[in-house]
Design a protein around this motif. Structure first.
Motif, short mmCIF file in Angstrom:
data_model
loop_
_atom_site.label_atom_id
_atom_site.label_comp_id
_atom_site.label_asym_id
_atom_site.label_seq_id
_atom_site.Cartn_x
_atom_site.Cartn_y
_atom_site.Cartn_z
N GLY A 181 -16.56 -1.93 -53.14
CA GLY A 181 -17.78 -1.44 -51.75
C GLY A 181 -17.95 -2.59 -51.14
N GLU A 182 -17.49 -3.54 -50.91
CA GLU A 182 -17.74 -4.95 -50.22
C GLU A 182 -17.40 -4.86 -48.87
OE1 GLU A 182 -21.10 -4.25 -51.13
OE2 GLU A 182 -20.89 -4.89 -53.82
N ILE A 189 -23.02 4.61 -45.46
CA ILE A 189 -24.07 3.74 -46.63
C ILE A 189 -24.72 5.33 -47.85
CG2 ILE A 189 -26.27 2.75 -47.06
CD1 ILE A 189 -25.61 1.15 -44.60
N GLU A 190 -24.31 5.15 -48.59
CA GLU A 190 -24.61 6.28 -49.87
C GLU A 190 -25.34 6.33 -49.85
OE1 GLU A 190 -20.89 6.04 -53.19
OE2 GLU A 190 -22.81 5.01 -52.92
N LYS A 191 -26.07 7.58 -49.78
CA LYS A 191 -27.12 8.31 -50.45
C LYS A 191 -26.95 7.97 -52.18
CE LYS A 191 -28.33 12.21 -48.94
NZ LYS A 191 -30.30 11.71 -47.80
N PRO A 192 -28.51 7.32 -52.30
CA PRO A 192 -28.80 6.42 -53.68
C PRO A 192 -28.88 7.47 -54.98
CG PRO A 192 -30.71 5.61 -53.10
CD PRO A 192 -29.44 6.71 -51.36
N VAL A 193 -28.13 8.18 -54.99
CA VAL A 193 -27.56 9.40 -55.85
C VAL A 193 -26.54 9.42 -57.26
CG1 VAL A 193 -29.66 11.47 -55.17
CG2 VAL A 193 -26.93 11.23 -54.88
N ALA A 240 -26.29 6.70 -44.24
CA ALA A 240 -26.47 6.71 -43.21
C ALA A 240 -25.28 6.48 -42.80
CB ALA A 240 -27.69 5.45 -43.41
N VAL A 241 -24.44 5.77 -40.98
CA VAL A 241 -23.45 5.61 -40.99
C VAL A 241 -23.74 4.83 -39.93
CG1 VAL A 241 -20.97 6.13 -39.45
CG2 VAL A 241 -22.06 7.86 -40.88
N LEU A 243 -20.64 11.01 -55.98
CA LEU A 243 -19.47 10.53 -56.44
C LEU A 243 -19.40 9.87 -55.49
CD1 LEU A 243 -16.57 13.44 -57.28
CD2 LEU A 243 -17.49 11.08 -58.97
N PRO A 244 -18.60 8.33 -55.05
CA PRO A 244 -18.78 7.32 -54.36
C PRO A 244 -18.18 7.90 -53.31
CG PRO A 244 -17.44 6.43 -56.54
CD PRO A 244 -17.89 8.40 -56.87
N GLY A 245 -19.11 7.53 -52.37
CA GLY A 245 -18.92 8.87 -50.60
C GLY A 245 -18.74 10.02 -50.34
#
Length: 269
Positions: free
Chosen positions: A123-124, A141-145, A156-157, A149-151
């Protein structure tokens, strides 16, 4: 090094030495909120290479682990060797190794003459040049939920060129005990316990992915009040902080240069 009880100088590779030197420098800059010697604590809380857990350790176990950690017990010498002054000291560099790996892979690719590249490890991300459309690389940038699933859910972008971005958060690696209490994998070296605050994730943009990775962890451990103040004194990095609100929604805080340096665009649901 971790399994040895010797307090003599210990020879390591140049890359390992570079990682240790950066980790120790950041430890000093953050007054120990970033600490590369947390391996006993990380394992105690079930987030390391040893057995996982669904119950928090006892206060006595936490105190015992705290007695054998601390970046001030780790030294580096001009020849690149490292040395501990207590036999039980152990290093854990997982907070910066994915970023370092991205940097090293990007170095190999650029040395082959390729100038447009995107490298992601854990993820880095390290990106140079542009994508196939001739535009800066676009990073979600993921919403922290934790339920996504990842992505799958984006907050935001951002656009990236000749820079790195890394995110630290509490929504992927955690456990919930029998009472429903949730414990994050990011630990506070001062208390020996997982951090607990409104901050859900921190995304950091910096010149190297190792720096972005480590600083993201440090800022998350600080929390949303102290972290922006720290960034004011360290303008080589910018950050987006995503905070949880009481109603389940999220709000954002950005360092002054984040939007300008990334072309930040929120994702509207």
């Amino acid at each position: 090094f971790n399994s040895s009880t010797s307090t003599a100088a210990f020879s390591i590779s140049p890359t390992f030495a570079r990682a240790c030197a950066f980790a120790l420098a950041l430890s000093r800059q953050t007054d120990g909120i970033f600490d590369p010697t947390l391996d006993p604590l990380i394992n105690l809380w079930g987030f390391g290479h040893k057995q996982k857990t669904t119950e928090p350790p006892s206060e006595e176990q936490v105190r015992e682990a705290l007695s054998i950690i601390g970046y001030r017990h780790l030294s580096m010498w001009p020849d690149g060797s490292i040395q501990k002054d207590i036999p039980e000291l152990q290093i854990n560099l997982n907070a910066l190794v994915p970023g370092l790996a991205s940097d090293e892979i990007a170095k190999v690719i650029t040395e082959a003459g390729i100038t447009n590249l995107f490298v992601e490890v854990g993820g880095e991300v390290m990106a140079f040049g542009h994508n196939a459309k001739g535009e800066p690389w676009k990073i979600g940038i993921e919403k922290p939920v934790s339920s996504a699933l990842p992505g799958e859910a984006l907050e935001a972008v951002v656009q990236l060129s000749d820079k790195a971005i890394a995110t630290s958060g509490d929504y992927r690696s955690y456990f919930t005990d029998a009472d429903g209490q949730t414990y994050s994998h990011i630990l506070n070296p001062k208390t020996g316990r997982p951090v607990k605050h409104r901050l859900a994730s921190v995304s950091v943009v910096a010149g190297t992915c190792m720096a972005a990775d480590a600083i993201a962890t440090a800022l998350f451990a600080m929390g949303s009040e102290q972290a922006p103040q720290w960034l004011e004194q360290h303008p080589d990095a910018d950050a987006l902080f995503i905070l949880r609100n009481g109603d389940g929604s999220f709000s954002e805080i950005m360092s002054p240069g984040f939007a300008a340096s990334t072309g930040y665009k929120p994702v509207v649901d």
